[in-house]
Design a protein around this motif. Structure first.
Motif, short mmCIF file in Angstrom:
data_model
loop_
_atom_site.label_atom_id
_atom_site.label_comp_id
_atom_site.label_asym_id
_atom_site.label_seq_id
_atom_site.Cartn_x
_atom_site.Cartn_y
_atom_site.Cartn_z
N ALA A 54 0.82 -1.21 0.00
CA ALA A 54 0.00 0.00 0.00
C ALA A 54 0.86 1.26 0.00
N LEU A 55 1.97 1.23 0.71
CA LEU A 55 2.83 2.40 0.83
C LEU A 55 3.71 2.63 -0.40
N SER A 56 4.06 1.57 -1.09
CA SER A 56 5.06 1.69 -2.15
C SER A 56 4.52 1.65 -3.57
N ILE A 57 3.32 1.11 -3.77
CA ILE A 57 2.87 0.89 -5.14
C ILE A 57 2.62 2.20 -5.88
N GLY A 58 2.16 3.24 -5.19
CA GLY A 58 1.95 4.53 -5.85
C GLY A 58 3.23 5.12 -6.42
N PRO A 59 4.28 5.29 -5.59
CA PRO A 59 5.54 5.81 -6.13
C PRO A 59 6.14 4.92 -7.20
N LEU A 60 6.07 3.60 -7.03
CA LEU A 60 6.61 2.70 -8.04
C LEU A 60 5.86 2.84 -9.36
N ALA A 61 4.55 2.91 -9.29
CA ALA A 61 3.75 3.06 -10.50
C ALA A 61 4.08 4.37 -11.21
N GLN A 62 4.23 5.44 -10.44
CA GLN A 62 4.57 6.73 -11.03
C GLN A 62 5.89 6.67 -11.77
N LEU A 63 6.88 6.02 -11.15
CA LEU A 63 8.19 5.88 -11.78
C LEU A 63 8.09 5.11 -13.09
N PHE A 64 7.44 3.96 -13.05
CA PHE A 64 7.43 3.09 -14.23
C PHE A 64 6.45 3.54 -15.30
N LEU A 65 5.47 4.34 -14.95
CA LEU A 65 4.64 4.95 -15.98
C LEU A 65 5.48 5.84 -16.88
N ARG A 66 6.43 6.53 -16.29
CA ARG A 66 7.32 7.39 -17.08
C ARG A 66 8.33 6.55 -17.87
N VAL A 67 8.82 5.51 -17.26
CA VAL A 67 9.79 4.64 -17.94
C VAL A 67 9.17 4.03 -19.20
N PHE A 68 7.90 3.60 -19.09
CA PHE A 68 7.26 2.88 -20.19
C PHE A 68 6.30 3.75 -21.01
N ALA A 69 6.37 5.07 -20.83
CA ALA A 69 5.53 5.96 -21.63
C ALA A 69 5.75 5.70 -23.11
N VAL A 70 4.65 5.53 -23.85
CA VAL A 70 4.74 5.18 -25.27
C VAL A 70 4.72 6.46 -26.10
N PRO A 71 5.75 6.70 -26.92
CA PRO A 71 5.72 7.87 -27.80
C PRO A 71 4.52 7.79 -28.74
N SER A 72 3.87 8.91 -28.97
CA SER A 72 2.77 8.91 -29.93
C SER A 72 3.33 8.79 -31.33
N GLU A 73 2.47 8.63 -32.29
CA GLU A 73 2.93 8.43 -33.66
C GLU A 73 3.65 9.64 -34.22
N ILE A 124 -3.98 2.73 -10.55
CA ILE A 124 -3.27 1.50 -10.21
C ILE A 124 -4.08 0.28 -10.64
N LEU A 125 -3.39 -0.62 -11.29
CA LEU A 125 -4.03 -1.84 -11.77
C LEU A 125 -4.48 -2.70 -10.62
N ARG A 126 -5.75 -3.06 -10.63
CA ARG A 126 -6.30 -4.00 -9.64
C ARG A 126 -6.90 -5.16 -10.39
N ARG A 127 -6.45 -6.33 -10.05
CA ARG A 127 -6.86 -7.44 -10.85
C ARG A 127 -8.33 -7.74 -10.70
#
Length: 216
Positions: free
Chosen positions: A179-198, A213-216
Motif C-alpha cells: 500500500a505504501l510503495s505501489i503509488g511511487p513505483l507506478a509513477q516511476l514506471f509509468l514514465r519509464v514505459f511511456a509510449v511515444p505517440s505516432e 493503479i491496476l487492480r486485478r
C-alpha cells in the motif's frame, strides 16, 4: 515510429505487463507475508471454494466487469485482457515457484513481487488500452456518486481486505508495504514505459498514478 510499430509496442506492453502482474502476484502469494488488497479477497475465496486463486481472480474480475453496465463504463481491450490473462499467469507461476519456508527466501520474494507489480503497472497503463475492471469500478462509482476517488478507493479496498481476511486471505507486513510503495513505483514506471505517440511526442497515462493503479 510507424503506425504498425507503434501498435506493436503498445500491445507488447499490454500483454507483457499483464503477464508480469500475474507472475508478481504469485511471488507475493509464495512469500506468505501479506497480499495486495484484492488478492487477499481472491485467496480467501479460493480457500473457501477449492478453486485456484487465478480462477477466482478471473471470475471476480468478470463479475466486477458486469457492474460497469449500470455505471456506464466502457471496457477496452486492456479491460478484457486483464480478466483473461492475469489469473492464468498467476496460476502458471504458482505451479513453477515452490513454497518458501524461510525468511531468507520469503522476504526477497515479497520485495520482488512488489517491485515487479510497479513495473507491470507502468507497462500496462502506459499502453493505454483501457482500465482494469476494478479501476473502472472505482472511477465509475466516483462519476456516479460524486464521492472523491480517494474515498471510493479506500472504501473498496478496506471492504475487500476485511472480507478476504475473514475468509482466510493473508494480511501481513507485505500488505502494508504494498500500500505504501505501489503509488511511487507506478509513477516511476509509468514514465519509464511511456509510449511515444505516432508524431514522436511522449504520452504518459493521464491523471495521478494512484488513481490508475491496476487492480486485478
Amino acid at each position: 515510429m510507424s503506425t504498425q510499430g507503434h501498435l506493436l509496442r503498445r500491445l507488447s506492453q499490454l500483454y507483457g505487463g499483464l503477464t508480469l502482474y500475474g507472475a508478481s502476484s504469485a511471488l507475493l502469494v509464495r512469500s506468505g507475508l501479506g497480499l495486495e488488497p484484492w488478492n487477499v479477497l481472491h485467496e480467501g475465496l479460493a480457500e473457501r471454494t477449492g478453486l485456484s486463486i487465478g480462477v477466482v481472480l478471473t471470475l471476480v474480475g468478470a463479475s466486477v466487469l458486469l457492474l460497469w453496465i449500470p455505471l456506464r463504463q466502457r471496457p477496452g481491450l486492456g479491460t478484457i485482457s486483464n480478466v483473461l490473462v492475469i489469473g492464468v499467469a498467476l496460476d502458471a507461476t504458482l505451479a513453477l515457484v515452490p513454497d518458501a519456508r524461510t525468511l531468507a527466501v520469503r522476504v526477497p520474494l515479497l520485495v520482488a513481487g512488489i517491485v515487479l507489480h510497479g513495473v507491470a503497472t507502468g507497462m500496462y497503463i502506459a499502453a493505454r488500452f483501457g482500465a482494469g475492471p476494478r479501476d473502472g469500478l472505482m472511477t465509475g462509482l466516483h462519476q456516479r456518486t460524486g464521492v472523491s476517488i480517494r474515498l471510493v478507493r479506500t472504501a473498496i479496498e478496506i471492504t475487500v481486505v476485511a472480507t478476504g481476511f475473514a475468509l482466510g486471505g493473508t494480511v501481513g507486513i507485505g500488505t502494508v508495504l504494498y500500500a505504501l510503495s505501489i503509488g511511487p513505483l507506478a509513477q516511476l514506471f509509468l514514465r519509464v514505459f511511456a509510449v511515444p505517440s505516432e508524431d514522436g511526442s511522449t504520452v504518459v497515462a493521464g491523471g495521478q498514478p494512484k488513481r490508475a493503479i491496476l487492480r486485478r
